[in-house]
Motif scaffolding. Structure first.
Motif, PDB file in Angstrom:
ATOM      1  N   CYS A 126      11.902 -10.269  -1.180  1.00 54.94           N
ATOM      2  CA  CYS A 126      12.604 -10.351  -2.475  1.00 54.94           C
ATOM      3  C   CYS A 126      13.773 -11.336  -2.398  1.00 54.94           C
ATOM      4  CB  CYS A 126      13.019  -8.973  -2.974  1.00 54.94           C
ATOM      5  SG  CYS A 126      14.086  -8.033  -1.866  1.00 54.94           S
ATOM      6  N   ALA A 150      14.854 -16.055  -4.256  1.00 53.99           N
ATOM      7  CA  ALA A 150      13.787 -15.617  -5.170  1.00 53.99           C
ATOM      8  C   ALA A 150      13.305 -16.762  -6.062  1.00 53.99           C
ATOM      9  CB  ALA A 150      14.278 -14.448  -6.024  1.00 53.99           C
ATOM     10  N   ALA A 196       8.692 -14.012  -0.689  1.00 49.53           N
ATOM     11  CA  ALA A 196       8.783 -13.394  -2.015  1.00 49.53           C
ATOM     12  C   ALA A 196       7.612 -13.800  -2.903  1.00 49.53           C
ATOM     13  CB  ALA A 196      10.107 -13.782  -2.674  1.00 49.53           C
TER      14      ALA A 196
END
Length: 756
Positions: free
Chosen positions: A731, A656, A404
């Motif tokens: 993500c 994240a 991410a």
């Protein structure tokens, strides 16, 4: 094909350019000069002129002038801008004027010490003056050490040797301490986290001894570009620093390319392997004989890339010396050999961890390839600066991984190019760090009643505690050392433990050889029995790990797989130090106990990275007290969500956060850890925990606590901008882990947190 031709060819290749998210060209810059100052010793000017230096860059002249005025200065200019002369000129001029004056040079690594002292030797030899310069570190022969102590005008060392080899034996260094006029600290941006916190205390001990011997040295420090160089310099030295941050040096044209490997499965968000794409780009440079440095973020990455590149350049006789690996854990003689090969141009490509990020002179390199984002803006610029060091055109390609953090950077190039580098964070008053150094200081020199170790430190409380523990003895208004052990020997400046394991090659039983070393907390992951350990592209299988003797015995093998271990982590709250409401829940900061246990390892095929199998690991549990902050989420945030949805959403947010937090703090993702609990035993609520990955904490989680819920704004932006449908490594993590609704739930949770 030269570099300019290759750059033109790449720009005209659609298959390459369609994966480029940003191509920035930084134009060449002309130098800004100033004449030699009047205060420069007349013997220096002709020597500099013979080296092609007929005048100084403006920042070099300003550094000399301020140093002559007695100011403590911090020089912050880009890589290869001539920072070395900023301290060599005032130091040499000062010693030539007063032969009794002494200087102490500190470099973060022995390699950098050896590199810089050779340049200093050349200046002194060319002048034909009697300025004795010596390197004093673990490699200095015992016979030479007495001469260094008695006669060294300039002593070049590293923080570890100053801490354990010089300060505790200051009575043998009277000449140095009585006449110490300059302390030079180079590459201060390397001193962050636990290393920087320890160095700040080593400097406190140094200045305490200087006061005892009647000297008051002047500090000259240098740094690569970070956001807070002046603040970091002041925290390290305890002095008010004058900042020089405008470079007068010339630089060649620089091409900075962000490359995002193509998507091979849009639903799962899977991209082509960052290793394979890095290898393809590096191979193209090596095939065209363009001198290249490739940076990998881990030892394993470096070894895999080195192996593949060596196979590519191997000649009919089997020689592949044009490509070498370079990382921590290699023995010093091997590292020096590689550095010499780079300077001579015999090695055309080197694959390195950030061990070569610092300013070691490795000659003229034209290209830099990064296998993944280095973890901070400052480190990225530092690594990019290793190419094009001599005013020539350079190319830097950052190949993003699927993490991410990498995806955020590569898809938001304006964030990278428009933001100043991060703050370097240290916490010298961390209780674990502080107590250890007060013990060292008391061993070096008894503390007087009411003596202060450092501003804001409760010195008396620490000394009284050490008396209770029968380490010090208070008598006659002084605190004397009374324990038998030597405190500096048990304190490592660079990690939470000094217990390094040595790696012994037993392929030929009659000729056993130590080929490397590894710290205690990394050993369970990489040196468990049956692990594949890689060294200079060669694979070794761990036959035996002796935890008691701190030795790993390995045997050379030729297999087509590598291993990686699974780490189980648990966190227990010990004490709440700060707390604030967060809707109906809370945001807290306090002390925690972290427990690690490695239970199994997996085998991965070298070329495709597919899983081949797994095996058990039987090693003892490791414990570490540290600091953490945690968000306890009540029904205002979690209302209406099933347990499965909540689990997937919290897993996605934790994933994240691991990538976003290092953007705010100048740390690598490994410096912080993020855990989540759907029902935490302490808060009895769904909880997200962020803790410092260092014993006692170094202030990272406390900074996160101060951000409250603002950090979730960027977490939401990262998740919302990702084109995947239900989650991917770029993500919230793979959809198979977070569930079908994991991404959607993570977005909902972050929006509710932002509203509190």
């Amino acid at each position: 094909m030269n570099l300019e031709q290759l750059i033109g060819r790449l720009k005209g290749t659609p298959s390459f350019m369609e994966n480029v998210t940003s191509w920035q060209t930084i134009p060449a810059r002309e130098a800004q000069y100033a004449p030699f100052p009047d205060g420069l010793d007349p013997r220096l000017a002709p020597v500099l002129a013979a080296r092609g230096i007929h005048r100084l860059y403006t920042h070099q002249r300003q550094a000399f002038d301020w140093a002559r005025e007695g100011k403590d200065i911090c020089v912050v200019t880009p890589t290869a801008s001539g920072k070395t002369l900023c301290y060599n000129l005032p130091v040499l001029s000062g010693i030539l004027e007063n032969p009794d004056a002494r200087a102490l040079y500190l470099f973060p690594t022995k390699a950098l010490s050896a590199d810089q002292v050779s340049e200093l030797y050349e200046l002194i030899e060319a002048m034909g003056v009697d300025v004795k310069t010596y390197t004093y570190d673990g490699d200095t022969p015992a016979a030479a050490r007495r001469q260094v102590r008695q006669a060294g005008h300039i002593v070049v060392t590293n923080p570890d040797m100053l801490h354990s080899g010089i300060l505790p034996h200051h009575t043998k260094w009277v000449k140095l301490f009585e006449n110490l006029r300059f302390v030079v600290i180079d590459e201060i941006h390397a001193y962050r986290g636990v290393f920087g916190s320890n160095l700040a205390n080593v400097i406190r001990r140094l200045t305490r001894l200087c006061r005892f011997y009647g000297s008051n040295p002047q500090f000259i420090v240098c740094s690569a570009t970070i956001a807070n160089p002046g603040e970091l310099a002041q925290m390290l030295t305890g002095r008010k620093m004058e900042l020089i941050d405008q470079s007068g040096a010339a630089s060649g044209e620089k091409h900075i390319v962000f490359y995002n490997p193509p998507v091979v499965n849009r639903q799962l968000g899977i991209r082509k392997s960052v290793l394979q794409e890095t290898l393809r780009i590096a191979s193209m440079l090596v095939d065209n004989d363009i001198s290249t440095i490739v940076f990998g973020k881990s030892r394993l990455t470096v070894e895999v890339l080195t192996r593949h590149l060596k196979e590519r350049v191997r000649d009919p006789l089997g020689q592949a010396g044009r490509v070498r690996g370079y990382r921590g854990g290699y023995l010093p003689t091997l590292r020096r050999e590689i550095e010499r090969g780079l300077r001579k141009g015999e090695i055309r490509a080197v694959v390195s961890t950030n061990a070569l990020e610092l300013g070691i002179d490795i000659g003229q390199l034209d290209a830099c390839v990064m296998c993944g984002y280095p973890g901070s803006i400052a480190s990225t610029w530092q690594e990019a600066g290793r190419a094009g060091r001599r005013k020539n055109t350079s190319l830097t390609v950052m190949v993003a991984s699927s993490s991410a953090l990498d995806q955020y950077i590569v898809n938001h190039p304006a964030y990278f190019f428009g933001r100043s580098p991060e703050n370097a964070l240290i916490h010298p008053d961390n209780l674990y760090v502080l107590l250890n150094h007060v013990k060292c200081a008391a061993y070096e020199l008894p503390f007087e009643d009411e003596e202060s170790y450092a501003p804001g430190v409760s010195t008396q409380e620490l000394l009284d505690y050490l008396c209770e523990e029968r380490i010090l003895n208070h008598t006659g208004g002084r605190y004397y050392w009374m324990a038998e052990e030597f405190p500096a020997a048990d304190l490592s400046l660079r990690s939470v433990t000094s217990e390094n394991f040595v790696i012994i090659d037993i392929t030929r039983p009659e000729h056993r050889a130590v080929i490397g070393e590894m710290d205690r907390y990394t050993v369970p992951m990489l040196l468990h029995e049956h692990a594949i350990y890689m060294h200079e592209g060669q694979q070794y299988q761990v036959e035996k790990l002796d935890f008691t003797e701190k030795k790993a015995y390995v045997r050379s093998v030729d297999v087509d797989y590598y291993t990686d271990a699974d780490l189980n982590t648990s966190v227990k709250v010990l004490d709440v130090l700060k707390e604030q409401p967060l809707g109906g829940g809370s945001l807290s900061y306090g002390e925690v106990l972290v427990t690690w246990l490695v239970t199994m390892f997996k085998k991965f095929k070298l070329d495709t990275q597919e899983t081949l199998g797994f095996g058990p690991v039987d090693l003892p549990e490791l414990e570490m007290p540290t600091n953490a902050c945690w968000w306890a989420l009540d029904g205002q945030v979690t209302g209406g969500l099933s347990m499965d949805d909540l689990q997937g959403g919290m897993l996605g947010i934790a994933y994240a956060l691991r990538q976003i937090i290092p953007l705010y703090l100048m740390c690598s993702p490994g410096d912080i850890c993020v855990q989540y609990r759907v029902r935490d035993p302490f808060t009895r609520l769904p909880t997200i925990i962020v803790f410092d990955n260092y014993a006692g904490g170094i202030g990272l989680s406390e900074r996160v606590y101060g951000m409250r819920s603002l950090i979730f704004d960027d977490v939401r932006a990262l998740i919302a901008a990702c084109p995947c449908e239900a989650g991917c490594p770029s993500c919230v993590g793979p959809a198979a882990e977070v569930g079908e609704r994991g991404k959607q739930t993570a977005l909902l949770l972050t929006e509710r947190l932002m509203a509190l």
